[in-house]
Write a protein that holds these residues in place. Structure first.
Motif, PDB file in Angstrom:
ATOM      1  N   ILE A 173       0.842  -1.198   0.000  1.00 33.79           N
ATOM      2  CA  ILE A 173       0.000   0.000   0.000  1.00 33.79           C
ATOM      3  C   ILE A 173       0.874   1.245   0.000  1.00 33.79           C
ATOM      4  O   ILE A 173       0.625   2.205  -0.751  1.00 33.79           O
ATOM      5  CB  ILE A 173      -0.949  -0.008   1.219  1.00 33.79           C
ATOM      6  N   ASP A 174       1.917   1.252   0.828  1.00 37.08           N
ATOM      7  CA  ASP A 174       2.817   2.406   0.888  1.00 37.08           C
ATOM      8  C   ASP A 174       3.436   2.686  -0.476  1.00 37.08           C
ATOM      9  O   ASP A 174       3.513   3.839  -0.919  1.00 37.08           O
ATOM     10  CB  ASP A 174       3.918   2.146   1.928  1.00 37.08           C
ATOM     11  N   GLY A 175       3.891   1.607  -1.127  1.00 37.63           N
ATOM     12  CA  GLY A 175       4.489   1.771  -2.439  1.00 37.63           C
ATOM     13  C   GLY A 175       3.506   2.325  -3.454  1.00 37.63           C
ATOM     14  O   GLY A 175       3.838   3.202  -4.252  1.00 37.63           O
ATOM     15  N   LEU A 176       2.273   1.821  -3.395  1.00 39.69           N
ATOM     16  CA  LEU A 176       1.247   2.291  -4.319  1.00 39.69           C
ATOM     17  C   LEU A 176       0.909   3.752  -4.069  1.00 39.69           C
ATOM     18  O   LEU A 176       0.697   4.522  -5.013  1.00 39.69           O
ATOM     19  CB  LEU A 176      -0.011   1.423  -4.176  1.00 39.69           C
ATOM     20  N   VAL A 177       0.876   4.145  -2.789  1.00 42.24           N
ATOM     21  CA  VAL A 177       0.573   5.534  -2.460  1.00 42.24           C
ATOM     22  C   VAL A 177       1.659   6.449  -3.024  1.00 42.24           C
ATOM     23  O   VAL A 177       1.363   7.503  -3.601  1.00 42.24           O
ATOM     24  CB  VAL A 177       0.447   5.719  -0.933  1.00 42.24           C
ATOM     25  N   ARG A 178       2.921   6.028  -2.887  1.00 43.02           N
ATOM     26  CA  ARG A 178       4.019   6.838  -3.439  1.00 43.02           C
ATOM     27  C   ARG A 178       3.878   6.967  -4.949  1.00 43.02           C
ATOM     28  O   ARG A 178       4.028   8.055  -5.511  1.00 43.02           O
ATOM     29  CB  ARG A 178       5.365   6.200  -3.094  1.00 43.02           C
ATOM     30  N   SER A 179       3.572   5.851  -5.609  1.00 40.97           N
ATOM     31  CA  SER A 179       3.392   5.889  -7.061  1.00 40.97           C
ATOM     32  C   SER A 179       2.242   6.810  -7.439  1.00 40.97           C
ATOM     33  O   SER A 179       2.349   7.613  -8.377  1.00 40.97           O
ATOM     34  CB  SER A 179       3.111   4.485  -7.593  1.00 40.97           C
ATOM     35  N   ARG A 180       1.174   6.714  -6.687  1.00 45.88           N
ATOM     36  CA  ARG A 180       0.010   7.541  -6.991  1.00 45.88           C
ATOM     37  C   ARG A 180       0.343   9.020  -6.842  1.00 45.88           C
ATOM     38  O   ARG A 180       0.010   9.835  -7.702  1.00 45.88           O
ATOM     39  CB  ARG A 180      -1.140   7.181  -6.047  1.00 45.88           C
ATOM     40  N   ASP A 181       1.025   9.354  -5.737  1.00 46.74           N
ATOM     41  CA  ASP A 181       1.361  10.750  -5.491  1.00 46.74           C
ATOM     42  C   ASP A 181       2.306  11.287  -6.567  1.00 46.74           C
ATOM     43  O   ASP A 181       2.149  12.417  -7.048  1.00 46.74           O
ATOM     44  CB  ASP A 181       1.990  10.895  -4.107  1.00 46.74           C
ATOM     45  N   ALA A 182       3.297  10.459  -6.932  1.00 41.53           N
ATOM     46  CA  ALA A 182       4.249  10.882  -7.956  1.00 41.53           C
ATOM     47  C   ALA A 182       3.535  11.104  -9.281  1.00 41.53           C
ATOM     48  O   ALA A 182       3.803  12.072 -10.004  1.00 41.53           O
ATOM     49  CB  ALA A 182       5.349   9.822  -8.110  1.00 41.53           C
ATOM     50  N   LEU A 183       2.619  10.215  -9.588  1.00 39.90           N
ATOM     51  CA  LEU A 183       1.883  10.334 -10.844  1.00 39.90           C
ATOM     52  C   LEU A 183       0.993  11.574 -10.837  1.00 39.90           C
ATOM     53  O   LEU A 183       0.930  12.318 -11.826  1.00 39.90           O
ATOM     54  CB  LEU A 183       1.040   9.079 -11.058  1.00 39.90           C
ATOM     55  N   GLN A 184       0.339  11.797  -9.711  1.00 41.41           N
ATOM     56  CA  GLN A 184      -0.531  12.968  -9.618  1.00 41.41           C
ATOM     57  C   GLN A 184       0.283  14.255  -9.766  1.00 41.41           C
ATOM     58  O   GLN A 184      -0.121  15.193 -10.447  1.00 41.41           O
ATOM     59  CB  GLN A 184      -1.260  12.956  -8.264  1.00 41.41           C
ATOM     60  N   ASP A 185       1.460  14.243  -9.140  1.00 40.17           N
ATOM     61  CA  ASP A 185       2.346  15.399  -9.220  1.00 40.17           C
ATOM     62  C   ASP A 185       2.759  15.659 -10.670  1.00 40.17           C
ATOM     63  O   ASP A 185       2.752  16.789 -11.154  1.00 40.17           O
ATOM     64  CB  ASP A 185       3.585  15.123  -8.352  1.00 40.17           C
ATOM     65  N   TYR A 186       3.094  14.560 -11.352  1.00 41.37           N
ATOM     66  CA  TYR A 186       3.503  14.670 -12.741  1.00 41.37           C
ATOM     67  C   TYR A 186       2.379  15.226 -13.603  1.00 41.37           C
ATOM     68  O   TYR A 186       2.574  16.106 -14.450  1.00 41.37           O
ATOM     69  CB  TYR A 186       3.917  13.283 -13.242  1.00 41.37           C
ATOM     70  N   ILE A 187       1.161  14.702 -13.363  1.00 43.61           N
ATOM     71  CA  ILE A 187       0.006  15.173 -14.125  1.00 43.61           C
ATOM     72  C   ILE A 187      -0.246  16.650 -13.876  1.00 43.61           C
ATOM     73  O   ILE A 187      -0.513  17.423 -14.811  1.00 43.61           O
ATOM     74  CB  ILE A 187      -1.242  14.350 -13.766  1.00 43.61           C
TER      75      ILE A 187
END
Length: 124
Positions: free
Chosen positions: A97-111
């Motif tokens: 879950i932690d890893g997925l949250v980091r990926s999600r945040d990074a992706l959102q930031d990129y978007i």
DNA sequence: CTTCTGACA
DNA sequence: TGTCAGGA
């Protein structure tokens, strides 16, 4: 009871019950025609198996822990080793879950940044 | 009709 | 996991 009744009483399909058996999770008797014959306790056992599979434990773990979880009430008769297994599972899930949250945040930031750049191009 | 085994995607 | 074949 035969397999169809156990299936009806547990909501687990017959071929899944046979699969549980192939994994060493059930050992029903056989009657004269070769049909599996289950005792009433099989209903409790199958419900335990369902719970543990839902918790993400492997059938190997479940087979090993079965004597440990064989109390009357499948919800509260867990022994220490089973609790350990569940906590280990919880730990690995939390890591994912932690890893997925980091990926999600990074992706959102990129978007967000890409969105700003696109807006600058299209507007000015 | 019910279940069994084994195979397959 | 779900489905099918072919027997008993």
């Amino acid at each position: 009871m035969r397999i169809s009744e156990l299936s009806r009483r547990t909501g687990v399909r017959p071929h899944q019950l046979r699969y549980y058996e192939s994994q060493g999770l059930l050992e029903p008797d056989r009657n004269l025609n070769g049909y599996r014959e289950y005792g009433d306790s099989a209903v409790v056992t199958v419900n335990q198996i369902k719970n543990l599979l839902a918790a993400g434990l492997s059938s190997q773990d479940i087979a090993y822990l079965q004597p440990c979880a064989s109390g009357e009430d499948p919800e509260f008769e867990y022994c220490g080793e089973l609790v350990d297994a569940l906590e280990a599972r919880l730990s690995t899930l939390q890591s994912r879950i932690d890893g997925l949250v980091r990926s999600r945040d990074a992706l959102q930031d990129y978007i967000d940044k890409a969105g700003v750049a696109r807006k600058r191009r299209t507007t000015g």
